[in-house]
Design a protein around this motif. Structure first.
Motif, PDB file in Angstrom:
ATOM      1  N   GLN A 165       0.777  -1.414  -0.097  1.00 48.12           N
ATOM      2  CA  GLN A 165       0.056   0.049  -0.063  1.00 48.12           C
ATOM      3  C   GLN A 165       0.834   1.220  -0.249  1.00 48.12           C
ATOM      4  O   GLN A 165       1.687   1.430   0.987  1.00 48.12           O
ATOM      5  CB  GLN A 165      -0.830   0.004   1.159  1.00 48.12           C
ATOM      6  N   ARG A 166       0.896   2.156  -0.988  1.00 48.43           N
ATOM      7  CA  ARG A 166       1.659   3.069  -1.192  1.00 48.43           C
ATOM      8  C   ARG A 166       0.808   4.571  -1.201  1.00 48.43           C
ATOM      9  O   ARG A 166      -0.412   4.352  -1.713  1.00 48.43           O
ATOM     10  CB  ARG A 166       2.553   2.937  -2.487  1.00 48.43           C
ATOM     11  N   GLY A 184       8.851  -0.716  -1.976  1.00 52.85           N
ATOM     12  CA  GLY A 184       9.250  -1.719  -0.930  1.00 52.85           C
ATOM     13  C   GLY A 184       9.084  -1.317   0.467  1.00 52.85           C
ATOM     14  O   GLY A 184       9.617  -1.910   1.396  1.00 52.85           O
ATOM     15  N   ARG A 185       7.837  -0.721   0.693  1.00 51.43           N
ATOM     16  CA  ARG A 185       7.434  -0.090   1.924  1.00 51.43           C
ATOM     17  C   ARG A 185       5.986   0.168   2.340  1.00 51.43           C
ATOM     18  O   ARG A 185       5.667   0.387   1.312  1.00 51.43           O
ATOM     19  CB  ARG A 185       8.258   1.178   2.519  1.00 51.43           C
ATOM     20  N   GLN A 186       5.493  -0.531   3.158  1.00 49.15           N
ATOM     21  CA  GLN A 186       4.029  -0.410   3.282  1.00 49.15           C
ATOM     22  C   GLN A 186       3.394   0.936   4.219  1.00 49.15           C
ATOM     23  O   GLN A 186       4.157   1.174   5.193  1.00 49.15           O
ATOM     24  CB  GLN A 186       3.626  -1.572   4.014  1.00 49.15           C
ATOM     25  N   THR A 204       6.303   0.488   7.553  1.00 48.21           N
ATOM     26  CA  THR A 204       6.686  -0.824   7.878  1.00 48.21           C
ATOM     27  C   THR A 204       7.325  -1.649   6.530  1.00 48.21           C
ATOM     28  O   THR A 204       7.218  -1.103   5.710  1.00 48.21           O
ATOM     29  CB  THR A 204       5.510  -1.721   8.691  1.00 48.21           C
ATOM     30  N   PRO A 205       8.352  -2.534   6.682  1.00 51.61           N
ATOM     31  CA  PRO A 205       8.848  -3.364   5.950  1.00 51.61           C
ATOM     32  C   PRO A 205       7.998  -4.195   4.883  1.00 51.61           C
ATOM     33  O   PRO A 205       8.373  -4.244   3.795  1.00 51.61           O
ATOM     34  CB  PRO A 205       9.868  -4.206   6.713  1.00 51.61           C
ATOM     35  N   THR A 206       6.945  -4.632   5.494  1.00 55.90           N
ATOM     36  CA  THR A 206       5.999  -5.510   4.746  1.00 55.90           C
ATOM     37  C   THR A 206       4.649  -5.031   4.740  1.00 55.90           C
ATOM     38  O   THR A 206       4.308  -4.350   5.882  1.00 55.90           O
ATOM     39  CB  THR A 206       6.244  -7.179   5.080  1.00 55.90           C
ATOM     40  N   PRO A 207       3.716  -5.459   4.183  1.00 56.23           N
ATOM     41  CA  PRO A 207       2.144  -5.384   4.231  1.00 56.23           C
ATOM     42  C   PRO A 207       1.572  -6.108   5.227  1.00 56.23           C
ATOM     43  O   PRO A 207       0.462  -6.109   5.412  1.00 56.23           O
ATOM     44  CB  PRO A 207       1.792  -5.246   2.903  1.00 56.23           C
TER      45      PRO A 207
END
Length: 647
Positions: A165-166, A184-186, A204-207
């Motif tokens: 989600q960007r 590459g960041r949520q 955060t690093p992942t979604p």
């Protein structure tokens, strides 16, 4: 008056049909000049494949609300332009199930699409100068991915190929848009700077939703895109990010103890530095934070079972905005006009269904004034009387809850009692119109039940010490608090000790399973989306890191504390007939948890029934499923606590 006419004038209990077919307003957005409020009106259940909702507008001064969009699609998130001339919103009118961004003149007209992307979108907002719109947009499928799916060449490798989600910024007049958040960041939430040139993002690093319980980072990005500037990191999200008008500070909600929940409000310099708590020692819970004029914050807060509104200065001075004691429940979204003097909310209590209400700070004694009345038939029904009750549990520990007395209650007469336990566990029951598939009090009270909705330790609304009390004692102090509440109502002569029922959803389902494994006092139980096995649930649900708020470490490092507080360990002691309900697509608490409880009880010869709902996640959305659930809950308690009602 004829007998049938007289009977029809007597209020009747709420029907299942009423519970699942009414509409509720949400997301009230007051215009910059304070003259109008736009809001979303949505049915409480979904009848078709895709949800439908409409945007409505009502005058701050009063009068009939008017429908602003047709309601044939899922129209939501109305947002006034800073000059008040336009209303932006999200809609899936181009392709059902996929949102895009639209703008309409504030006085009505044709909607103009301003974003050529469509898919999962949320958190729409204008830049302060009205030239741009920002929205969070989840990366869509690529053409290659679509092709592979069509060819069934779609093996999935977990934790790869994330859809992030960007943050996108849309130039409204030029019709162009650009993703401005780092690849590459949520992005979970964001806020515009006062000059509209920068945005603060929580990343955060992942979604994976589990990431919000781990380390989060707040950064600043230029509106046009570019390298992010780090501001700070912390465990848990920086919720409700808000800029000071001079652009020097960010305010946000964050945890005040081990539990990852936004209990307190903090301020931190944008250029870096240490955070300052603006609500130290507050014995309530901050639930939402919004701008209030140019010089303050609007804080929505839980205080016990009621809620209130505060003006919170950037120095930490709190001023209650409502005259009198807090009463009732506010939805998290509350908005103020540009001056900060007029406020719009959605409010409810035990007698009033949710509606749009307004507040003027210019009044000598500010009080809420109603501006919509969408469900008069619900309020005219036979409703149980609410009493806020308090009792002592462990020495020195006072617990609070809601007691809905049965319709026609007579002092001195004992009634079947149902204890409904809330989810979370870091959540609470508030003074609310408890009449949905998820809140059963009014439906049961109309059928002769007393209903206790307790807020045991671990609940919010009582300060961080209370909400953090579960650490190292999951299921323990909660159990003692709940059972002390049952004993209190028996001692008062309200509850029949031979006709006790218990139930709840999510963590309320966990506590239901735990209770029937610890005592045989209850004659009926309903476990909704519950978890009887803390170890297996940790590997099946989508937020395993949430357990670190309550346990020292993960079950893979030390399984014994988790198994010690799992109902399945003691399930051989259970005798209570238990109805188990679960959504088949539930990612928060996997359906396997309900199945595990069902197989255990079935094997032990305990009366049980397992009902699952296709297509449903952690909440139950479809109309016929809601009908089935409500009827089953009432039928289960009738069968075991009031057999005379079922023949």
């Amino acid at each position: 008056m004829a007998d049938d006419e007289q009977a029809s004038s007597v209020p009747q209990p709420l029907t299942t049909e009423q519970l699942v077919t009414h509409r509720r307003p949400s997301d009230p957005q007051i215009s910059p000049d304070g003259e109008r409020i736009a809001f979303t009106l949505r049915p409480v259940s979904k009848e078709k494949e895709h949800p439908e909702s409409a945007i409505w507008v009502v005058s701050f001064a009063g009068g009939e609300p008017r429908q602003f969009t047709a309601g044939q699609w899922d129209d939501e998130e109305p947002r006034w332009s800073p000059d008040g001339r336009r209303l932006a919103f999200l809609s899936d009118r181009a392709e059902r199930g996929k949102k895009s961004v639209y703008i309409m003149p504030a006085d009505g007209g044709e909607a103009r699409r301003v974003f050529d992307q469509q898919g999962d979108m949320e958190q729409l907002s204008w830049s302060p100068d009205g030239r741009f719109l920002a929205v969070l947009f989840t990366d869509p499928e690529t053409e290659e991915e679509k092709k592979r799916k069509e060819e069934r060449d779609d093996a999935r490798v977990w934790d790869t190929d994330y859809k992030y989600q960007r943050l996108w910024v849309i130039d409204v007049e030029a019709g162009t848009a650009k993703a401005v958040s780092p690849e590459g960041r949520q992005v979970w939430t964001y806020a515009w700077s006062p000059d509209g040139e920068r945005l603060a993002l929580n990343l955060t690093p992942t979604p994976r939703i589990d990431d919000i319980f781990l380390e989060n980072e707040v950064v600043i990005v230029p509106r046009a895109g570019g390298d992010p500037t780090p501001v700070f990191r912390q465990i848990g999200m920086a919720e409700h990010l808000t800029w000071s008008q001079d652009g020097k500070y960010l305010a946000y909600r964050a945890r005040a103890g081990r539990v990852v929940h936004g209990d307190y409000v903090y301020r931190i310099p944008v250029e870096g530095g240490e955070p300052v708590c603006l609500t130290p020692g507050y014995d309530g819970t901050s639930e939402a934070l919004w701008p209030l004029g140019r010089d303050a914050l609007l804080m929505v807060a839980d205080e016990g079972v009621n809620m209130t509104l505060y003006r919170l200065s950037w120095e930490g001075e709190r001023e209650r905005l409502l005259a009198g004691e807090p009463l009732g429940t506010f939805a998290p979204v509350a908005t103020a006009d540009a001056s900060g003097q007029r406020i719009a909310v959605v409010w409810e209590d035990a007698r009033h269904a949710p509606d749009v209400w307004v507040l003027s700070r210019d009044d000598i004694s500010p009080a809420l004034q109603r501006r919509t009345h969408f469900n008069p038939e619900l309020e005219a029904a036979a409703l149980g009387e609410l009493e806020i009750v308090r009792w002592e549990s462990d020495p020195g520990v006072e617990v609070e809850g809601l007691l809905f007395k049965p319709v026609g209650y007579q002092e001195g007469q004992r009634y079947p009692l149902v204890v409904q336990i809330h989810g979370g566990p870091t959540w609470l029951w508030t003074n609310q119109f408890a009449a949905t598939w998820h809140e059963w009090a009014h439906a049961l009270a109309g059928r002769g039940y007393a209903v206790l909705m307790p807020n045991p330790r671990g609940s919010t609304g009582r300060g961080p010490e209370y909400s953090n009390a579960l650490f190292g004692d999951v299921g323990g102090c909660e159990y003692r608090d709940i059972m002390a509440g049952v004993d209190y109502l028996i001692e008062r002569g309200i509850a029949d000790p031979e006709r006790l029922g218990v139930g709840g959803w999510s963590w309320g389902g966990y506590m239901t399973a735990w209770i029937v494994s610890q005592t045989t006092r209850f004659k009926a139980a309903v476990m909704g989306a519950g978890l009887p096995n803390m170890i297996s649930d940790n590997g099946l649900g989508d937020i395993p890191s949430a357990n670190l708020s309550y346990f020292e470490t993960s079950p893979y490092h030390d399984p014994e504390p988790y198994f010690e507080r799992s109902a399945i360990r003691y399930i051989r002691n259970a005798t209570t007939p238990t109805l188990i309900l679960h959504g088949e697509e539930d990612r928060r608490v996997a359906m396997a948890q309900g199945q595990e409880m069902y197989v255990a009880l079935r094997t032990l010869g305990v009366e049980t029934q397992f009902v699952t709902y296709p297509r449903e996640g952690h909440s139950i959305q479809e109309r016929k499923h809601q009908v089935d659930l409500i009827d089953r809950v009432i039928g289960w308690f009738d069968r075991h606590l009031r057999p005379e009602q079922t023949g």
